[in-house]
Design a protein around this motif. Structure first.
Motif, PDB file in Angstrom:
ATOM      1  N   THR A   1       0.853  -1.176   0.000  1.00 24.71           N
ATOM      2  CA  THR A   1       0.000   0.000   0.000  1.00 24.71           C
ATOM      3  C   THR A   1       0.900   1.241   0.000  1.00 24.71           C
ATOM      4  N   LEU A   2       0.301   2.395  -0.256  1.00 21.92           N
ATOM      5  CA  LEU A   2       1.074   3.645  -0.235  1.00 21.92           C
ATOM      6  C   LEU A   2       1.684   3.873   1.146  1.00 21.92           C
ATOM      7  N   ALA A   3       0.914   3.610   2.190  1.00 22.52           N
ATOM      8  CA  ALA A   3       1.406   3.826   3.558  1.00 22.52           C
ATOM      9  C   ALA A   3       2.576   2.898   3.873  1.00 22.52           C
ATOM     10  N   GLN A   4       2.488   1.633   3.451  1.00 22.28           N
ATOM     11  CA  GLN A   4       3.582   0.692   3.678  1.00 22.28           C
ATOM     12  C   GLN A   4       4.836   1.126   2.936  1.00 22.28           C
ATOM     13  N   THR A   5       4.671   1.556   1.686  1.00 21.72           N
ATOM     14  CA  THR A   5       5.803   2.032   0.894  1.00 21.72           C
ATOM     15  C   THR A   5       6.442   3.247   1.546  1.00 21.72           C
ATOM     16  N   LEU A   6       5.614   4.163   2.016  1.00 20.89           N
ATOM     17  CA  LEU A   6       6.109   5.372   2.670  1.00 20.89           C
ATOM     18  C   LEU A   6       6.955   5.024   3.888  1.00 20.89           C
ATOM     19  N   LEU A   7       6.461   4.110   4.716  1.00 22.56           N
ATOM     20  CA  LEU A   7       7.203   3.750   5.923  1.00 22.56           C
ATOM     21  C   LEU A   7       8.509   3.026   5.564  1.00 22.56           C
ATOM     22  N   LEU A   8       8.473   2.131   4.582  1.00 20.85           N
ATOM     23  CA  LEU A   8       9.692   1.432   4.177  1.00 20.85           C
ATOM     24  C   LEU A   8      10.749   2.408   3.648  1.00 20.85           C
ATOM     25  N   VAL A   9      10.314   3.375   2.852  1.00 16.88           N
ATOM     26  CA  VAL A   9      11.242   4.380   2.329  1.00 16.88           C
ATOM     27  C   VAL A   9      11.817   5.212   3.474  1.00 16.88           C
ATOM     28  N   ALA A  10      10.975   5.591   4.431  1.00 16.42           N
ATOM     29  CA  ALA A  10      11.440   6.374   5.582  1.00 16.42           C
ATOM     30  C   ALA A  10      12.459   5.583   6.403  1.00 16.42           C
ATOM     31  N   LEU A  11      12.195   4.296   6.609  1.00 20.27           N
ATOM     32  CA  LEU A  11      13.115   3.449   7.372  1.00 20.27           C
ATOM     33  C   LEU A  11      14.441   3.275   6.626  1.00 20.27           C
ATOM     34  N   ARG A  12      14.344   3.074   5.316  1.00 22.18           N
ATOM     35  CA  ARG A  12      15.566   2.885   4.505  1.00 22.18           C
ATOM     36  C   ARG A  12      16.403   4.163   4.492  1.00 22.18           C
ATOM     37  N   LYS A  13      15.731   5.306   4.401  1.00 22.75           N
ATOM     38  CA  LYS A  13      16.436   6.590   4.413  1.00 22.75           C
ATOM     39  C   LYS A  13      17.135   6.810   5.745  1.00 22.75           C
ATOM     40  N   ARG A  14      16.430   6.488   6.826  1.00 23.15           N
ATOM     41  CA  ARG A  14      17.019   6.641   8.164  1.00 23.15           C
ATOM     42  C   ARG A  14      18.205   5.694   8.350  1.00 23.15           C
ATOM     43  N   LEU A  15      18.117   4.487   7.782  1.00 21.85           N
ATOM     44  CA  LEU A  15      19.215   3.529   7.879  1.00 21.85           C
ATOM     45  C   LEU A  15      20.446   4.043   7.130  1.00 21.85           C
ATOM     46  N   ALA A  16      20.234   4.651   5.968  1.00 23.89           N
ATOM     47  CA  ALA A  16      21.351   5.224   5.211  1.00 23.89           C
ATOM     48  C   ALA A  16      22.023   6.331   6.016  1.00 23.89           C
ATOM     49  N   GLU A  17      21.225   7.194   6.658  1.00 28.81           N
ATOM     50  CA  GLU A  17      21.771   8.267   7.491  1.00 28.81           C
ATOM     51  C   GLU A  17      22.554   7.695   8.666  1.00 28.81           C
TER      52      GLU A  17
END
Length: 201
Positions: free
Chosen positions: A93-109
Motif C-alpha cells: 500500500t502507499l502507507a507501507q511504501t512510505l514507511l519502508l522508504v522512511a526506514l531505509r532513508k534513516r538507515l542510510a543516514e
C-alpha cells in the motif's frame, strides 16, 4: 554394527539439518543474528543450495556483510510462459511504501553517521515520519492506532523487529537494503513532495 548405526544416524541428522535450512529459506529470510546454526550451514553449502533452488526457478540472495539471505523468483528473458510462483509477489500500500522508504532513508543516514551496526527507532519517531503525509484528523488516537497497525504489518513483513521489554522501540532489519535502494528513495520522495507542499499551503 555400532559404526554402521552411528554413520546412519549422522546421515539422518545431516539430512534433517539440510531440510530445515531449505524449508526455512522457502518460508522467509534467514538472518545471521537469529539463526546462527543455519547461517553457518548456509555459508558452507550455499553453492549446492543455489543449484538445488535453481531447478525450481528460485535464486538465493545472500549478503554476508549485512547478515541476511532470502529466496526470490528468477526472471527469465524472452519467457512467454511464466513459471508458477513459489514466492508470493508482495503488493504494498502507499502507507507501507512510505514507511519502508522512511526506514531505509534513516538507515542510510545512520550508516553514514554512526558506527553502531544496529539502528533502533522509536514508535514516536515513526509517528513523526508518517504524520506530514497523513490527512489532518480530529481524532489523534485513532490515527495512532492506524500507525500502530502499519508498524505491526511492517514487522510481519520482516523489515522491523520488536525489542524485548521495550514495546515502543524497534530494530530496523538491514534486509530492507535489498528491497529499497537510494534511487527508489529519491523517486518516492520526489513523488510525495508536491503533496507535502500542497498540504503546507
Amino acid at each position: 554394527m555400532s559404526d554402521t548405526l552411528t554413520s546412519h544416524a549422522f546421515s539422518e541428522q545431516a539430512q534433517r539439518d539440510q531440510s530445515t535450512l531449505l524449508i526455512k529459506l522457502l518460508k522467509g529470510p534467514v538472518y545471521r543474528a537469529r539463526h546462527r546454526d543455519l547461517w553457518e550451514q548456509l555459508l558452507r553449502d550455499q553453492q549446492s543450495i543455489r543449484d538445488y533452488f535453481q531447478h525450481l526457478g528460485l535464486g538465493l540472495t545472500l549478503d554476508e556483510a549485512e547478515g541476511y539471505a532470502f529466496m526470490a523468483q528468477l526472471q527469465f528473458e524472452n519467457d512467454d510462459a511464466e513459471l508458477p510462483r513459489l514466492i508470493s509477489r508482495r503488493s504494498l500500500t502507499l502507507a507501507q511504501t512510505l514507511l519502508l522508504v522512511a526506514l531505509r532513508k534513516r538507515l542510510a543516514e545512520h550508516d553514514d553517521e554512526e558506527s553502531a551496526p544496529r539502528l533502533i527507532v522509536s514508535r514516536q519517531e515513526i509517528y513523526q515520519w508518517l504524520q506530514p503525509y497523513s490527512p489532518e484528523v480530529s481524532n489523534e488516537l485513532k490515527q495512532q492506532r492506524e500507525y500502530d497497525a502499519l508498524i505491526k504489518k511492517v514487522i510481519e513483513m520482516g523489515f522491523l523487529s520488536s525489542i524485548t521489554n521495550h514495546p515502543d522501540d524497534f530494530e530496523v532489519q538491514r534486509i530492507i537494503k535489498a528491497f529499497v535502494n537510494a534511487e527508489q528513495i529519491a523517486e518516492f520522495s520526489q513523488l510525495l513532495t508536491p503533496q507535502q507542499e500542497q498540504k503546507d499551503d
